[in-house]
Design a protein around this motif. Structure first.
Motif, short mmCIF file in Angstrom:
data_model
loop_
_atom_site.label_atom_id
_atom_site.label_comp_id
_atom_site.label_asym_id
_atom_site.label_seq_id
_atom_site.Cartn_x
_atom_site.Cartn_y
_atom_site.Cartn_z
N GLU A 5 -0.26 -25.36 -1.00
CA GLU A 5 -0.55 -25.52 -2.39
C GLU A 5 0.67 -26.36 -3.00
N LEU A 9 -1.25 -29.04 -5.67
CA LEU A 9 -0.35 -29.43 -6.72
C LEU A 9 -0.71 -31.23 -7.50
N SER A 12 -4.07 -32.32 -7.89
CA SER A 12 -4.29 -31.55 -9.38
C SER A 12 -3.52 -33.21 -10.44
N SER A 134 -5.42 -27.64 -14.62
CA SER A 134 -4.34 -27.00 -15.92
C SER A 134 -4.03 -25.41 -15.12
N HIS A 135 -5.37 -24.96 -14.24
CA HIS A 135 -5.59 -24.04 -13.95
C HIS A 135 -5.01 -23.86 -12.63
N VAL A 136 -4.48 -24.60 -11.95
CA VAL A 136 -4.87 -25.17 -10.14
C VAL A 136 -2.77 -25.19 -10.59
N LYS A 137 -2.52 -26.01 -11.68
CA LYS A 137 -0.97 -26.39 -12.43
C LYS A 137 -0.21 -24.75 -12.48
N GLN A 138 -1.21 -24.03 -13.70
CA GLN A 138 -0.61 -22.70 -13.98
C GLN A 138 0.77 -23.29 -15.20
N VAL A 139 -0.22 -24.11 -15.71
CA VAL A 139 0.53 -24.43 -16.78
C VAL A 139 -0.62 -24.98 -17.84
N ASP A 140 0.19 -24.52 -18.96
CA ASP A 140 -0.87 -25.01 -20.40
C ASP A 140 -1.82 -24.77 -20.42
N ARG A 141 -2.66 -23.85 -19.52
CA ARG A 141 -4.53 -24.09 -18.97
C ARG A 141 -5.05 -24.16 -20.51
N THR A 165 -15.14 -27.60 -10.50
CA THR A 165 -14.58 -26.12 -10.34
C THR A 165 -15.18 -26.99 -9.02
#
Length: 197
Positions: A5, A9, A12, A134-141, A165
């Motif tokens: 992970e 990050l 990403s 942004s989906h990997v980070k799960q922030v401001d998707r 992807t």
């Protein structure tokens, strides 16, 4: 947080900051084959998720000329137009066939011209990379397919999303495999250490 992970990050963050050279930033002078290969490798290094083979080879370029994907070089030299085509082809061939790449390029160029089509491709690929990051980070998707998508951008947007992807999937699998190898090495070291005691 697990090592996979953490590494994902970090990666990403790298892909969300990546920018393609726009048409005006490509060299205005003609290049020989080896210069083209070096430049494309440098431009597209972000797309290599591990120590995989070259993104582009001289054989590939020669085949693209034979297939009519790119115009032939003039006196063994390649232009800005060749570079733009080769960047787009090198990325898109990861998710669609070469004939489909050709059709997509011709379609987009017929809408807006080669310069604008290339710059649009760059913008859309950057957006797709940032959206997936942004989906990997799960922030401001960010949405993978923006709301303003219409007939003139649908093909390029869906293709660039597919590339983004695909490379994130390859990166995750590569990191998981690396973690597995690291664990095996650690087991061997522990076993050797115990035998030495």
């Amino acid at each position: 947080m697990h090592k996979v992970e953490e590494d994902l990050l970090i990666w990403s963050n790298e892909i969300s900051q990546y920018t393609f050279p726009r048409w005006e930033e490509l060299p205005d002078f003609d290049l020989y084959m080896d210069q083209v290969l070096n430049l494309i490798e440098r431009y597209l290094s972000i797309f290599k998720v591990n120590d995989q083979k070259q993104i582009l080879t001289s054989s590939m370029i020669n085949n693209y000329v034979k297939l009519g994907l790119i115009p032939p070089p003039v006196k063994k030299k390649y232009t800005k137009k060749h570079l733009a085509y080769l960047i787009a082809i090198s990325i898109l061939k990861q998710v669609v066939t070469i004939p489909e790449v050709r059709e997509g390029i011709l379609h987009q160029a017929s809408i807006s011209g080669i310069r604008e089509a290339y710059d649009l491709f760059c913008t859309e690929q950057e957006y797709a990379l940032r959206a997936i990051a942004s989906h990997v980070k799960q922030v401001d998707r960010k949405p993978l397919l923006p709301d303003d998508t219409d007939a003139s951008t649908f093909i390029v947007r869906t293709a660039t999303i597919a590339v983004a992807t695909k490379i994130v999937t390859e990166k995750v699998l590569s990191l998981v495999e690396q973690q597995k190898q690291d664990k095996e090495k650690e087991k061997k070291r522990t076993k050797i250490k115990k035998l030495e005691e």
